[in-house]
Design a protein around this motif. Structure first.
Motif, mmCIF file in Angstrom:
data_model
loop_
_atom_site.group_PDB
_atom_site.id
_atom_site.type_symbol
_atom_site.label_atom_id
_atom_site.label_comp_id
_atom_site.label_asym_id
_atom_site.label_seq_id
_atom_site.Cartn_x
_atom_site.Cartn_y
_atom_site.Cartn_z
ATOM 1 N N LEU A 24 84.390 29.772 77.963
ATOM 2 C CA LEU A 24 84.819 28.390 78.172
ATOM 3 C C LEU A 24 86.086 28.324 79.020
ATOM 4 N N ALA A 25 86.981 29.278 78.845
ATOM 5 C CA ALA A 25 88.189 29.328 79.679
ATOM 6 C C ALA A 25 87.816 29.575 81.143
ATOM 7 N N ASP A 26 86.850 30.466 81.364
ATOM 8 C CA ASP A 26 86.378 30.732 82.720
ATOM 9 C C ASP A 26 85.785 29.459 83.333
ATOM 10 N N LEU A 27 84.954 28.784 82.572
ATOM 11 C CA LEU A 27 84.359 27.540 83.069
ATOM 12 C C LEU A 27 85.425 26.464 83.292
ATOM 13 N N GLY A 28 86.411 26.411 82.401
ATOM 14 C CA GLY A 28 87.506 25.460 82.569
ATOM 15 C C GLY A 28 88.273 25.708 83.858
ATOM 16 N N GLY A 29 88.457 26.974 84.206
ATOM 17 C CA GLY A 29 89.119 27.317 85.461
ATOM 18 C C GLY A 29 88.317 26.886 86.676
ATOM 19 N N ARG A 30 87.017 26.873 86.550
ATOM 20 C CA ARG A 30 86.151 26.489 87.667
ATOM 21 C C ARG A 30 85.974 24.974 87.770
ATOM 22 N N TYR A 31 85.870 24.314 86.610
ATOM 23 C CA TYR A 31 85.512 22.896 86.597
ATOM 24 C C TYR A 31 86.582 21.987 85.995
ATOM 25 N N GLY A 32 87.579 22.555 85.338
ATOM 26 C CA GLY A 32 88.576 21.747 84.650
ATOM 27 C C GLY A 32 88.149 21.441 83.225
ATOM 28 N N GLY A 33 89.037 20.837 82.490
ATOM 29 C CA GLY A 33 88.739 20.450 81.118
ATOM 30 C C GLY A 33 88.516 21.649 80.215
ATOM 31 N N SER A 34 87.665 21.448 79.209
ATOM 32 C CA SER A 34 87.404 22.492 78.221
ATOM 33 C C SER A 34 86.373 23.510 78.706
ATOM 34 N N ASP A 36 83.038 23.351 78.961
ATOM 35 C CA ASP A 36 81.682 22.900 78.644
ATOM 36 C C ASP A 36 81.740 22.133 77.338
ATOM 37 N N GLU A 37 81.396 20.870 77.400
ATOM 38 C CA GLU A 37 81.441 20.028 76.211
ATOM 39 C C GLU A 37 80.059 19.769 75.615
ATOM 40 N N THR A 38 79.076 20.527 76.063
ATOM 41 C CA THR A 38 77.733 20.386 75.521
ATOM 42 C C THR A 38 77.761 20.605 74.011
ATOM 43 N N PRO A 39 77.213 19.681 73.232
ATOM 44 C CA PRO A 39 77.178 19.891 71.782
ATOM 45 C C PRO A 39 76.374 21.147 71.435
ATOM 46 N N ASN A 138 67.180 18.433 86.661
ATOM 47 C CA ASN A 138 68.327 18.567 85.760
ATOM 48 C C ASN A 138 68.015 17.978 84.389
ATOM 49 N N PHE A 139 68.603 18.584 83.373
ATOM 50 C CA PHE A 139 68.435 18.139 82.000
ATOM 51 C C PHE A 139 69.761 18.370 81.290
ATOM 52 N N GLY A 140 69.844 17.917 80.072
ATOM 53 C CA GLY A 140 70.972 18.254 79.215
ATOM 54 C C GLY A 140 72.204 17.393 79.418
ATOM 55 N N TYR A 141 73.265 17.847 78.834
ATOM 56 C CA TYR A 141 74.514 17.105 78.750
ATOM 57 C C TYR A 141 75.073 16.735 80.114
ATOM 58 N N TYR A 142 74.940 17.620 81.085
ATOM 59 C CA TYR A 142 75.508 17.403 82.416
ATOM 60 C C TYR A 142 74.471 16.996 83.456
ATOM 61 N N ALA A 143 73.298 16.573 83.038
ATOM 62 C CA ALA A 143 72.186 16.294 83.959
ATOM 63 C C ALA A 143 72.563 15.355 85.096
#
Length: 155
Positions: A24-34, A36-39, A138-143
């Motif tokens: 999640l830290a790696d993804l946060g560095g790429r996209y910001g925020g946390s 991935d907020e997918t439940p 696309n599907f899911g939380y970020y679709a």
């Protein structure tokens, strides 16, 4: 180089959580925020509904990933939380984890695996494409988010 060992672990185990936090830290560095907020619920990764795997090299946890059932589609698995520690990248860890996830999903009756990732993950996109994954709607939380890319593969 020693052999990569891959074993199922509970999603909420300390070793899994350590790697997921790094992912999640790696993804946060790429996209910001946390990142991935997918439940996600730990129980989704308990057989037969899913499995979570951790890869070790020389006794150290270096990668992870898992699958969970995708909605009402009982034959479809969704890949989640794939990650390889920076020091182990380029050594085949992600491909080994992906293959283990595919085997596990197949052993539990899944015929297809789908995943979503983002356009700022060129290494992941290249690996999934090389492994036979193709773009799907696309599907899911970020679709509906810009940069979301979804892939699927028949097992």
């Amino acid at each position: 180089m020693q052999q990569i060992e891959i074993h199922p672990v509970p999603f909420d185990s300390p070793v899994a959580q350590q790697l997921i936090t790094a992912a999640l830290a790696d993804l946060g560095g790429r996209y910001g925020g946390s990142g991935d907020e997918t439940p996600v619920d730990a129980s989704e990764f308990t057989p037969p509904s899913g499995t979570f795997l951790v890869a070790h090299l020389d006794g150290q946890p270096i990668g992870c990933g898992g699958w969970r059932s995708h909605g009402a589609e009982i034959h479809t698995a969704e890949l989640k939380r794939m990650y390889t520690a920076p020091q182990a990248r380029g050594c085949g860890v992600a491909r080994a984890v992906l293959a283990a996830i595919e085997r596990s999903a197949g052993e539990h009756g899944r015929k297809r695996i789908i995943l979503e990732c983002g356009d700022r993950q060129p290494e992941a996109i290249a690996m999934y494409t090389a492994a036979g994954y193709e773009r799907i709607p696309n599907f899911g939380y970020y679709a509906d988010e810009p940069g979301c890319l979804s892939f699927g593969r028949t097992l």
